[in-house]
Design a protein around this motif. Structure first.
Motif, short mmCIF file in Angstrom:
data_model
loop_
_atom_site.label_atom_id
_atom_site.label_comp_id
_atom_site.label_asym_id
_atom_site.label_seq_id
_atom_site.Cartn_x
_atom_site.Cartn_y
_atom_site.Cartn_z
N LYS A 93 1.26 -1.73 0.02
CA LYS A 93 -0.10 0.04 0.17
C LYS A 93 0.62 1.66 -0.22
CE LYS A 93 -1.15 1.52 5.07
NZ LYS A 93 -1.71 1.57 6.03
N TYR A 94 2.31 1.17 0.57
CA TYR A 94 3.04 2.36 0.51
C TYR A 94 4.12 2.49 -1.18
CZ TYR A 94 1.86 3.64 4.88
OH TYR A 94 0.95 3.74 6.11
N ILE A 95 4.26 0.72 -1.60
CA ILE A 95 5.04 0.71 -2.80
C ILE A 95 4.31 1.60 -4.03
CG2 ILE A 95 6.66 -0.68 -3.78
CD1 ILE A 95 7.17 -1.74 -1.29
N VAL A 96 3.13 0.51 -4.20
CA VAL A 96 2.43 1.64 -5.31
C VAL A 96 2.13 2.41 -5.35
CG1 VAL A 96 0.73 -0.11 -6.81
CG2 VAL A 96 1.64 -1.32 -5.58
N PRO A 97 0.92 3.07 -4.33
CA PRO A 97 0.76 4.83 -4.40
C PRO A 97 1.63 5.38 -4.57
CG PRO A 97 -0.61 3.45 -2.93
CD PRO A 97 0.85 2.51 -3.63
N GLU A 98 2.73 5.05 -3.93
CA GLU A 98 4.48 5.86 -4.32
C GLU A 98 4.55 6.27 -5.18
OE1 GLU A 98 7.02 8.42 -3.21
OE2 GLU A 98 5.25 7.86 -1.85
N ARG A 99 4.64 5.14 -5.93
CA ARG A 99 5.57 4.61 -7.36
C ARG A 99 4.94 5.91 -8.57
NH1 ARG A 99 4.95 -0.13 -9.28
NH2 ARG A 99 6.57 -0.93 -7.53
N ARG A 100 3.44 5.43 -8.47
CA ARG A 100 2.47 6.34 -9.29
C ARG A 100 2.56 8.02 -8.88
NH1 ARG A 100 -2.98 2.90 -10.08
NH2 ARG A 100 -1.39 0.82 -11.20
N LEU A 101 2.45 8.03 -7.67
CA LEU A 101 3.02 9.79 -7.05
C LEU A 101 3.51 10.10 -8.25
CD1 LEU A 101 0.96 10.30 -3.47
CD2 LEU A 101 0.83 10.67 -5.81
N ARG A 102 5.15 9.62 -7.72
CA ARG A 102 6.38 10.15 -8.83
C ARG A 102 6.60 10.09 -9.74
NH1 ARG A 102 10.49 5.75 -7.36
NH2 ARG A 102 9.44 5.03 -6.06
N GLU A 103 6.08 9.01 -10.61
CA GLU A 103 5.94 9.35 -12.42
C GLU A 103 4.78 10.02 -12.45
OE1 GLU A 103 3.93 5.40 -13.07
OE2 GLU A 103 5.84 4.40 -12.85
N SER A 104 3.73 10.17 -11.89
CA SER A 104 2.83 12.05 -11.82
C SER A 104 3.79 12.65 -11.80
CB SER A 104 1.32 11.51 -11.65
OG SER A 104 1.58 11.96 -10.05
N GLY A 105 4.67 13.18 -10.80
CA GLY A 105 5.25 14.29 -10.37
C GLY A 105 4.82 14.97 -9.16
N VAL A 106 4.24 14.59 -8.08
CA VAL A 106 3.33 15.17 -7.02
C VAL A 106 4.42 14.35 -6.00
CG1 VAL A 106 1.93 15.02 -4.79
CG2 VAL A 106 1.14 14.69 -7.72
N PRO A 107 5.03 16.01 -5.73
CA PRO A 107 6.06 15.62 -4.48
C PRO A 107 6.01 14.91 -3.25
CG PRO A 107 5.67 17.87 -4.50
CD PRO A 107 4.12 17.01 -5.96
N ARG A 108 6.36 14.50 -2.31
CA ARG A 108 6.16 14.27 -1.31
C ARG A 108 5.74 15.18 -0.37
NH1 ARG A 108 11.28 10.04 -0.90
NH2 ARG A 108 9.53 8.33 -1.54
#
Length: 161
Positions: free
Chosen positions: A65-80
């Motif tokens: 639940k942390y790995i998959v959404p985090e990767r998608r956010l990085r790909e879309s450019g949304v910063p932490r």
């Protein structure tokens, strides 16, 4: 284990699952704790196998639940940072507007952070939608893992113990 105790464990698992959908309680942990109480009470190899399966299913869902959404956010450019601001405003919202405040505060925090970073409403709104999708995906992943653990427990209760 008596029927009332088994029913109470089932209710606790169900409340845990609801806690995943409406993040007020630590749902997966509550469900896992209920299965542990059941395994301790049953004191059989089946009980411990069911608990071990629940640990694996819920544990795996917690990682994924942390790995998959985090990767998608990085790909879309949304910063932490935007997600962090969203979480902070979600927590504030939870206390300011009981029950629904988290659902108002999180997207507002992400949007405001992205609006400040990107400058334009359209781009900030696109980033906010990506963050909301990632959050929804995270909830679905945790829900699947915990529901599978609950199903394993239910099969054991109905057919094995």
């Amino acid at each position: 284990m008596n029927t009332v105790a088994t029913l109470l464990v089932g209710v606790a698992i169900f409340v845990g699952i609801i806690g995943i959908i409406v993040p007020v309680l630590p749902g997966a942990i509550l469900s896992l704790a209920a299965i542990l109480v059941w395994a301790l009470e049953v004191q059989s190899s089946i009980g411990w196998i069911v608990f071990a399966a629940a640990v694996v299913l819920i544990g795996a869902s917690q990682v994924v639940k942390y790995i998959v959404p985090e990767r998608r956010l990085r790909e879309s450019g949304v910063p932490r940072r935007s997600m962090f601001v969203g979480v902070l405003l979600g927590i504030v919202g939870f206390f300011v507007i009981p029950v629904v405040g988290m659902f108002v505060g999180f997207p507002l925090g992400v949007y405001l952070s992205e609006r400040q970073r990107l400058g334009a409403h359209d781009r900030a709104w696109v980033s906010t939608k990506h963050a909301l999708r990632a959050t929804g995906l995270s909830i679905v992943i945790e829900l699947i893992g915990t529901s599978l653990a609950a199903a394993v427990w239910l099969v054991a209760v109905l057919f094995l113990v």
